[in-house]
Write a protein that holds these residues in place. Structure first.
Motif, mmCIF file in Angstrom:
data_model
loop_
_atom_site.group_PDB
_atom_site.id
_atom_site.type_symbol
_atom_site.label_atom_id
_atom_site.label_comp_id
_atom_site.label_asym_id
_atom_site.label_seq_id
_atom_site.Cartn_x
_atom_site.Cartn_y
_atom_site.Cartn_z
ATOM 1 N N LEU A 144 48.897 38.617 43.051
ATOM 2 C CA LEU A 144 49.548 37.605 42.209
ATOM 3 C C LEU A 144 49.235 37.761 40.723
ATOM 4 N N THR A 145 48.230 38.558 40.385
ATOM 5 C CA THR A 145 47.893 38.761 38.977
ATOM 6 C C THR A 145 47.304 40.152 38.767
ATOM 7 N N ASP A 146 47.588 40.716 37.601
ATOM 8 C CA ASP A 146 46.944 41.971 37.227
ATOM 9 C C ASP A 146 45.892 41.723 36.153
ATOM 10 N N LYS A 147 45.599 40.431 35.917
ATOM 11 C CA LYS A 147 44.588 40.049 34.919
ATOM 12 C C LYS A 147 43.222 39.911 35.601
ATOM 13 N N PRO A 148 42.136 39.983 34.798
ATOM 14 C CA PRO A 148 40.795 39.872 35.389
ATOM 15 C C PRO A 148 40.539 38.484 35.983
ATOM 16 N N PHE A 149 39.771 38.464 37.061
ATOM 17 C CA PHE A 149 39.273 37.219 37.636
ATOM 18 C C PHE A 149 37.929 37.520 38.287
ATOM 19 N N GLY A 150 37.175 36.473 38.597
ATOM 20 C CA GLY A 150 35.856 36.662 39.185
ATOM 21 C C GLY A 150 35.760 36.050 40.563
ATOM 22 N N VAL A 151 34.598 36.236 41.191
ATOM 23 C CA VAL A 151 34.310 35.646 42.504
ATOM 24 C C VAL A 151 32.957 34.949 42.423
ATOM 25 N N ASN A 152 32.923 33.700 42.886
ATOM 26 C CA ASN A 152 31.695 32.917 42.918
ATOM 27 C C ASN A 152 31.092 33.013 44.313
ATOM 28 N N LEU A 153 29.836 33.476 44.394
ATOM 29 C CA LEU A 153 29.122 33.592 45.662
ATOM 30 C C LEU A 153 27.926 32.637 45.669
ATOM 31 N N ILE A 154 27.673 32.021 46.833
ATOM 32 C CA ILE A 154 26.537 31.117 46.989
ATOM 33 C C ILE A 154 25.308 31.910 47.410
ATOM 34 N N THR A 155 24.201 31.747 46.688
ATOM 35 C CA THR A 155 23.010 32.577 46.935
ATOM 36 C C THR A 155 22.454 32.418 48.346
ATOM 37 N N MET A 156 22.626 31.215 48.971
ATOM 38 C CA MET A 156 22.042 31.008 50.294
ATOM 39 C C MET A 156 22.953 31.471 51.438
ATOM 40 N N HIS A 157 24.109 32.035 51.102
ATOM 41 C CA HIS A 157 25.022 32.507 52.154
ATOM 42 C C HIS A 157 24.320 33.581 52.986
ATOM 43 N N PRO A 158 24.328 33.447 54.316
ATOM 44 C CA PRO A 158 23.609 34.426 55.145
ATOM 45 C C PRO A 158 24.152 35.845 55.046
ATOM 46 N N ASP A 159 25.414 35.998 54.629
ATOM 47 C CA ASP A 159 26.020 37.324 54.514
ATOM 48 C C ASP A 159 26.233 37.727 53.049
ATOM 49 N N LEU A 160 25.349 37.244 52.166
ATOM 50 C CA LEU A 160 25.530 37.463 50.726
ATOM 51 C C LEU A 160 25.753 38.932 50.382
ATOM 52 N N PHE A 161 24.945 39.824 50.931
ATOM 53 C CA PHE A 161 25.048 41.240 50.547
ATOM 54 C C PHE A 161 26.339 41.869 51.073
ATOM 55 N N ASP A 162 26.807 41.405 52.212
ATOM 56 C CA ASP A 162 28.097 41.888 52.712
ATOM 57 C C ASP A 162 29.242 41.394 51.826
ATOM 58 N N LEU A 163 29.112 40.172 51.332
ATOM 59 C CA LEU A 163 30.131 39.621 50.421
ATOM 60 C C LEU A 163 30.138 40.384 49.099
ATOM 61 N N ILE A 164 28.946 40.778 48.637
ATOM 62 C CA ILE A 164 28.855 41.600 47.420
ATOM 63 C C ILE A 164 29.582 42.929 47.635
ATOM 64 N N ASP A 165 29.441 43.486 48.824
ATOM 65 C CA ASP A 165 30.135 44.742 49.144
ATOM 66 C C ASP A 165 31.656 44.560 49.128
ATOM 67 N N ILE A 166 32.130 43.413 49.603
ATOM 68 C CA ILE A 166 33.571 43.134 49.578
ATOM 69 C C ILE A 166 34.071 43.081 48.140
ATOM 70 N N CYS A 167 33.301 42.419 47.268
ATOM 71 C CA CYS A 167 33.673 42.366 45.848
ATOM 72 C C CYS A 167 33.745 43.768 45.257
ATOM 73 N N ALA A 168 32.768 44.611 45.621
ATOM 74 C CA ALA A 168 32.742 45.992 45.116
ATOM 75 C C ALA A 168 33.931 46.782 45.634
ATOM 76 N N LYS A 169 34.286 46.565 46.890
ATOM 77 C CA LYS A 169 35.423 47.258 47.487
ATOM 78 C C LYS A 169 36.697 47.025 46.685
ATOM 79 N N HIS A 170 36.867 45.803 46.192
ATOM 80 C CA HIS A 170 38.060 45.445 45.422
ATOM 81 C C HIS A 170 37.875 45.631 43.911
#
Length: 336
Positions: free
Chosen positions: A70-96
């Motif tokens: 829906l956009t070609d402009k920059p956007f960010g992702v907010n992650l909660i530090t206590m999420h049990p899968d935090l590092f996997d979520l970081i990997d998803i952000c990196a993938k994209h």
């Protein structure tokens, strides 16, 4: 007014860091800050941020992909530090190849800062006090958001104006500091920019935008509310470090009190440990928010809102909201 030279000049560092036209971030609001609102904000010159909240890796993967469609402009992702899968979520952000990751909900766990930055993203952290702000910057944060107790959702104990006076004079010359909490007009944006802020973050002002998927009854509750209706939750059990949440007072706020008693009893019985207890509280908020935002249950759901809710009077397109904020800021700076 379509030209904002004074405001643009003061926002230059923040906008350059974000890659956006203006240094106006949208706070990550669970169930609200999703593909439609996030892309609309980025397309309008602001900086949208996806609220991951309690999402699984698959859900975040799909949400980022849908936002990029829906956009070609920059956007960010907010992650909660206590999420049990935090590092996997970081990997998803990196993938994209997400350019900016916002960590919220406490100190970044060991290794998370390196994991984010090694994959090329810039890291934004929340700092509710000066000492923590300095620690986060030493630990590798590229920018900070200082958010006062006037904000909606999870809040700290100190007002935005006090945090700004404590932190901006000390850190803003050499660091990127964004101010959040209780901002509803461009006049206030101008004031924080003049104090040295690189930009600002608003949530409540965008929650009822035309592009927001929030239920019509959720939006009507905002339109009816005044600043005094947005109240902070009370912590019942000192062993259970529940971060206070600001929301419009309703049956849902009373139900949260009962939920704290329930989780406290489980702690007494040894049925759950402290981490699990906190996760249960977070899952409560995720469910209560969904009931209000998606289902329109404004009595029993959670109507998270900042004290600036009294300035939200009608549904408006995101582009109009940003243009109004910028015009108000420019007018205020011109009056100086």
């Amino acid at each position: 007014m379509t030209s904002y030279p004074k405001t643009d000049a003061l926002m230059q560092r923040g906008a350059q860091f974000l890659g956006s036209e203006t240094a106006i971030l949208c706070g990550a609001m669970s169930w609200v800050s999703e593909r439609n609102l996030v892309s609309a904000i980025s397309n309008a010159g602001g900086f949208g941020v996806i609220a991951c909240g309690a999402m699984t890796t698959d859900l975040l993967d799909a949400e980022i992909a849908a936002t990029k469609a829906l956009t070609d402009k920059p956007f960010g992702v907010n992650l909660i530090t206590m999420h049990p899968d935090l590092f996997d979520l970081i990997d998803i952000c990196a993938k994209h190849e997400v350019g900016h990751v916002v960590l919220a909900g406490g100190l970044p766990p060991k290794g998370s800062v390196d994991a984010i930055k090694e994959k090329g993203a810039k890291l934004i952290c929340f700092a509710p006090m000066l000492a923590l702000a300095k620690k986060l910057l030493r630990s590798g944060a590229d920018a900070l958001v200082i958010e006062g107790s006037e904000a909606g959702g999870h809040i700290g104990p100190v007002s935005t104006s006090v945090l700004a006076q404590e932190i901006l004079p000390e850190l803003s010359e050499e660091n990127l500091i964004f101010v959040a909490g209780g901002i509803g007009r461009g006049d206030m944006i101008a004031s924080y920019l003049e104090m040295g802020a690189a930009g600002v973050q608003l949530g409540t002002r965008f929650a009822c935008a035309t592009e927001s998927i929030a239920h019509p009854d959720f939006k009507k509750a905002f339109f009816r509310a005044g600043a005094r209706d947005a109240v902070a939750s009370v912590q019942l059990d000192p062993r259970l470090p529940v971060i206070p949440v600001r929301a419009l007072k309703n049956k849902g706020t009373e139900e949260f009190t009962a939920k704290q008693r329930e989780v406290g009893l489980l702690l007494d019985q040894g049925s759950v440990d402290m981490n699990e207890a906190q996760l249960r509280i977070e899952h409560y908020w995720a469910g209560a928010l969904r009931r209000a935002v998606i289902d329109g249950d404004v009595e029993n759901g959670s109507l998270m809102a900042g004290q600036s809710v009294g300035m939200v009077k009608q549904e408006e397109p995101v582009a109009d909201i940003i243009a109004t904020l910028m015009a108000e800021s420019e007018a205020a700076l011109e009056r100086r």
